[in-house]
Write a protein that holds these residues in place. Structure first.
Motif, PDB file in Angstrom:
ATOM      1  N   LEU A  26      23.318  -2.143 -12.972  1.00  0.00           N
ATOM      2  CA  LEU A  26      23.599  -2.267 -11.532  1.00  0.00           C
ATOM      3  C   LEU A  26      22.301  -2.629 -10.833  1.00  0.00           C
ATOM      4  O   LEU A  26      21.348  -1.842 -10.838  1.00  0.00           O
ATOM      5  CB  LEU A  26      24.153  -0.949 -10.991  1.00  0.00           C
ATOM      6  CG  LEU A  26      24.421  -0.860  -9.489  1.00  0.00           C
ATOM      7  CD1 LEU A  26      25.374  -1.944  -9.024  1.00  0.00           C
ATOM      8  CD2 LEU A  26      24.972   0.522  -9.134  1.00  0.00           C
ATOM      9  N   CYS A  27      22.247  -3.812 -10.259  1.00  0.00           N
ATOM     10  CA  CYS A  27      21.042  -4.282  -9.587  1.00  0.00           C
ATOM     11  C   CYS A  27      21.333  -4.444  -8.099  1.00  0.00           C
ATOM     12  O   CYS A  27      22.194  -5.230  -7.702  1.00  0.00           O
ATOM     13  CB  CYS A  27      20.586  -5.612 -10.173  1.00  0.00           C
ATOM     14  SG  CYS A  27      19.017  -6.204  -9.473  1.00  0.00           S
ATOM     15  N   TYR A  28      20.633  -3.677  -7.277  1.00  0.00           N
ATOM     16  CA  TYR A  28      20.797  -3.719  -5.823  1.00  0.00           C
ATOM     17  C   TYR A  28      19.815  -4.694  -5.191  1.00  0.00           C
ATOM     18  O   TYR A  28      18.655  -4.797  -5.627  1.00  0.00           O
ATOM     19  CB  TYR A  28      20.490  -2.354  -5.218  1.00  0.00           C
ATOM     20  CG  TYR A  28      21.465  -1.252  -5.464  1.00  0.00           C
ATOM     21  CD1 TYR A  28      22.474  -0.957  -4.557  1.00  0.00           C
ATOM     22  CD2 TYR A  28      21.348  -0.443  -6.592  1.00  0.00           C
ATOM     23  CE1 TYR A  28      23.352   0.104  -4.761  1.00  0.00           C
ATOM     24  CE2 TYR A  28      22.216   0.617  -6.813  1.00  0.00           C
ATOM     25  CZ  TYR A  28      23.215   0.885  -5.896  1.00  0.00           C
ATOM     26  OH  TYR A  28      24.068   1.925  -6.105  1.00  0.00           O
ATOM     27  N   LEU A  29      20.256  -5.353  -4.138  1.00  0.00           N
ATOM     28  CA  LEU A  29      19.303  -5.948  -3.203  1.00  0.00           C
ATOM     29  C   LEU A  29      18.801  -4.813  -2.340  1.00  0.00           C
ATOM     30  O   LEU A  29      19.561  -4.202  -1.583  1.00  0.00           O
ATOM     31  CB  LEU A  29      19.974  -7.031  -2.347  1.00  0.00           C
ATOM     32  CG  LEU A  29      19.046  -7.725  -1.344  1.00  0.00           C
ATOM     33  CD1 LEU A  29      17.901  -8.438  -2.055  1.00  0.00           C
ATOM     34  CD2 LEU A  29      19.828  -8.703  -0.472  1.00  0.00           C
ATOM     35  N   HIS A  30      17.512  -4.495  -2.470  1.00  0.00           N
ATOM     36  CA  HIS A  30      16.953  -3.283  -1.868  1.00  0.00           C
ATOM     37  C   HIS A  30      17.007  -3.305  -0.345  1.00  0.00           C
ATOM     38  O   HIS A  30      17.279  -2.287   0.296  1.00  0.00           O
ATOM     39  CB  HIS A  30      15.508  -3.106  -2.358  1.00  0.00           C
ATOM     40  CG  HIS A  30      15.011  -1.711  -2.282  1.00  0.00           C
ATOM     41  ND1 HIS A  30      13.960  -1.243  -3.053  1.00  0.00           N
ATOM     42  CD2 HIS A  30      15.386  -0.643  -1.542  1.00  0.00           C
ATOM     43  CE1 HIS A  30      13.729   0.027  -2.780  1.00  0.00           C
ATOM     44  NE2 HIS A  30      14.570   0.412  -1.866  1.00  0.00           N
ATOM     45  N   ARG A  31      16.733  -4.455   0.221  1.00  0.00           N
ATOM     46  CA  ARG A  31      16.835  -4.635   1.673  1.00  0.00           C
ATOM     47  C   ARG A  31      17.133  -6.097   1.968  1.00  0.00           C
ATOM     48  O   ARG A  31      16.762  -6.989   1.191  1.00  0.00           O
ATOM     49  CB  ARG A  31      15.525  -4.258   2.395  1.00  0.00           C
ATOM     50  CG  ARG A  31      15.198  -2.799   2.441  1.00  0.00           C
ATOM     51  CD  ARG A  31      16.161  -2.003   3.314  1.00  0.00           C
ATOM     52  NE  ARG A  31      15.745  -0.619   3.383  1.00  0.00           N
ATOM     53  CZ  ARG A  31      16.042   0.324   2.492  1.00  0.00           C
ATOM     54  NH1 ARG A  31      16.758   0.018   1.427  1.00  0.00           N
ATOM     55  NH2 ARG A  31      15.620   1.564   2.651  1.00  0.00           N
ATOM     56  N   VAL A  32      17.745  -6.338   3.095  1.00  0.00           N
ATOM     57  CA  VAL A  32      17.936  -7.714   3.561  1.00  0.00           C
ATOM     58  C   VAL A  32      16.610  -8.207   4.141  1.00  0.00           C
ATOM     59  O   VAL A  32      16.016  -7.549   4.998  1.00  0.00           O
ATOM     60  CB  VAL A  32      19.031  -7.784   4.637  1.00  0.00           C
ATOM     61  CG1 VAL A  32      19.162  -9.207   5.165  1.00  0.00           C
ATOM     62  CG2 VAL A  32      20.363  -7.290   4.088  1.00  0.00           C
ATOM     63  N   ALA A  70       0.858  -1.191   0.000  1.00  0.00           N
ATOM     64  CA  ALA A  70       0.000   0.000   0.000  1.00  0.00           C
ATOM     65  C   ALA A  70       0.891   1.236   0.000  1.00  0.00           C
ATOM     66  O   ALA A  70       2.106   1.141   0.206  1.00  0.00           O
ATOM     67  CB  ALA A  70      -0.907   0.000   1.247  1.00  0.00           C
ATOM     68  N   PRO A  71       0.310   2.440  -0.223  1.00  0.00           N
ATOM     69  CA  PRO A  71       1.113   3.661  -0.134  1.00  0.00           C
ATOM     70  C   PRO A  71       1.834   3.763   1.209  1.00  0.00           C
ATOM     71  O   PRO A  71       1.265   3.446   2.261  1.00  0.00           O
ATOM     72  CB  PRO A  71       0.069   4.775  -0.293  1.00  0.00           C
ATOM     73  CG  PRO A  71      -1.026   4.151  -1.079  1.00  0.00           C
ATOM     74  CD  PRO A  71      -1.080   2.722  -0.617  1.00  0.00           C
ATOM     75  N   ASN A  72       3.104   4.178   1.141  1.00  0.00           N
ATOM     76  CA  ASN A  72       3.944   4.382   2.327  1.00  0.00           C
ATOM     77  C   ASN A  72       4.288   3.096   3.078  1.00  0.00           C
ATOM     78  O   ASN A  72       4.910   3.159   4.136  1.00  0.00           O
ATOM     79  CB  ASN A  72       3.302   5.381   3.304  1.00  0.00           C
ATOM     80  CG  ASN A  72       3.338   6.799   2.764  1.00  0.00           C
ATOM     81  OD1 ASN A  72       4.349   7.245   2.221  1.00  0.00           O
ATOM     82  ND2 ASN A  72       2.229   7.506   2.901  1.00  0.00           N
ATOM     83  N   ILE A  73       3.899   1.947   2.550  1.00  0.00           N
ATOM     84  CA  ILE A  73       4.206   0.667   3.195  1.00  0.00           C
ATOM     85  C   ILE A  73       5.266  -0.062   2.375  1.00  0.00           C
ATOM     86  O   ILE A  73       5.119  -0.227   1.161  1.00  0.00           O
ATOM     87  CB  ILE A  73       2.946  -0.214   3.330  1.00  0.00           C
ATOM     88  CG1 ILE A  73       1.840   0.527   4.092  1.00  0.00           C
ATOM     89  CG2 ILE A  73       3.297  -1.531   4.029  1.00  0.00           C
ATOM     90  CD1 ILE A  73       2.210   0.894   5.509  1.00  0.00           C
ATOM     91  N   TRP A  74       6.331  -0.470   3.053  1.00  0.00           N
ATOM     92  CA  TRP A  74       7.451  -1.150   2.398  1.00  0.00           C
ATOM     93  C   TRP A  74       7.773  -2.416   3.192  1.00  0.00           C
ATOM     94  O   TRP A  74       7.816  -2.388   4.413  1.00  0.00           O
ATOM     95  CB  TRP A  74       8.694  -0.260   2.386  1.00  0.00           C
ATOM     96  CG  TRP A  74       8.490   1.113   1.812  1.00  0.00           C
ATOM     97  CD1 TRP A  74       7.799   2.148   2.379  1.00  0.00           C
ATOM     98  CD2 TRP A  74       8.986   1.602   0.568  1.00  0.00           C
ATOM     99  NE1 TRP A  74       7.830   3.255   1.562  1.00  0.00           N
ATOM    100  CE2 TRP A  74       8.560   2.950   0.446  1.00  0.00           C
ATOM    101  CE3 TRP A  74       9.769   1.040  -0.440  1.00  0.00           C
ATOM    102  CZ2 TRP A  74       8.883   3.726  -0.657  1.00  0.00           C
ATOM    103  CZ3 TRP A  74      10.093   1.816  -1.538  1.00  0.00           C
ATOM    104  CH2 TRP A  74       9.646   3.143  -1.647  1.00  0.00           C
ATOM    105  N   SER A  75       8.001  -3.506   2.493  1.00  0.00           N
ATOM    106  CA  SER A  75       8.301  -4.755   3.181  1.00  0.00           C
ATOM    107  C   SER A  75       9.327  -5.557   2.381  1.00  0.00           C
ATOM    108  O   SER A  75       9.125  -5.818   1.193  1.00  0.00           O
ATOM    109  CB  SER A  75       7.024  -5.583   3.347  1.00  0.00           C
ATOM    110  OG  SER A  75       7.289  -6.786   4.030  1.00  0.00           O
TER     111      SER A  75
END
Length: 253
Positions: free
Chosen positions: A126-132, A95-100
């Motif tokens: 260049l491809c990043y892992l956005h988060r662990v 949803a908006p403002n929700i990141w997981s």
């Protein structure tokens, strides 16, 4: 492309690019959700980057989600040969403002394939892992990106919001081309920045202006970051072409 690159140059993922890049998260609707109110203006702003000497564009599949990657394709494809186009995978948007974070290998593979289609490229620069994703072993998350690198679908691997210990662990699986963490005058301490300086890894400060809180002191904030070392390559974002021009002017004069 102008001869003078904003902030000087740095080599990232095998390409020599401007040390001042452009972050695209603001080219979405409220809550980093959906398309911007003025899509034509967003496309024009992306095209303006080249004329200002900026050839490092930073995106993510989670921006929109998917919106920014589509805008980049519409605005810039076919891409200039010297453009470094970076994107990130590993984050879902309920949803908006929700990141997981979501780091299952099958999901990461599907996300890279989808980014390739949206950007209309055969290989992501260049491809990043956005988060662990803490629920998945880090080595498994990096391993799938490394496999896709071997397949020729990713040129270089980056890490976003990583600690020195996590960078070290990831580097046992694949070479790390860049690290992208929060760093700005208000949040000036990141042990990963010092680690990258010692290791010679390009460090990409995101939120370099603390989400616009610096206002008229934005130029000073960017110059502070650039002065930390040649490994620094901040990626300020804006939806205003005049603001972008002022940022470029602040680091080139």
């Amino acid at each position: 492309m102008t001869d003078q690159r904003p902030g000087g140059t740095i080599t990232i993922a095998g390409k020599t690019v401007s040390r001042l890049g452009f972050g695209t998260m603001r080219l979405t609707g409220p809550g980093t959700w959906g398309h911007p109110a003025d899509q034509t203006a967003a496309l024009r702003l992306l095209r303006t980057c080249s004329g200002l000497g900026i050839n490092h564009i930073d995106a993510a599949d989670a921006y929109g989600p998917h919106t920014v990657e589509e805008l980049i394709r519409w605005a810039l494809h076919p891409y200039d040969e010297d453009l470094l186009l970076a994107t990130k995978v590993g984050m879902i948007r309920p949803a908006p403002n929700i990141w997981s974070p979501l780091g299952r290998p099958d999901y990461l593979r599907a996300a890279v394939e989808a980014s390739l289609r949206r950007l209309s490229v055969e290989r992501i620069d260049l491809c990043y892992l956005h988060r662990v994703d803490p629920s998945v072993p880090l080595v498994d998350q990096i391993a799938v990106l490394a496999a896709m690198q071997e397949e020729g679908k990713i040129a270089a691997i980056g890490l976003s919001k990583f600690t020195p210990a996590q960078i070290t662990e990831a580097a046992t699986i694949a070479p790390i081309a860049a690290v992208q963490n929060v760093l700005n005058i208000d949040e000036p301490d990141d042990s990963a920045e010092r680690f990258c300086a010692r290791q010679g890894i390009p460090y990409i400060p995101y939120r370099p202006l603390n989400a616009g809180r610096h206002g008229t002191s934005a130029g000073k904030a960017l110059r502070w970051l650039l002065a930390l070392g040649e490994h620094m390559a901040p990626i300020p974002g804006t939806s205003n072409p005049d603001h972008l021009l002022s940022l470029v002017s602040a680091v080139t004069r």
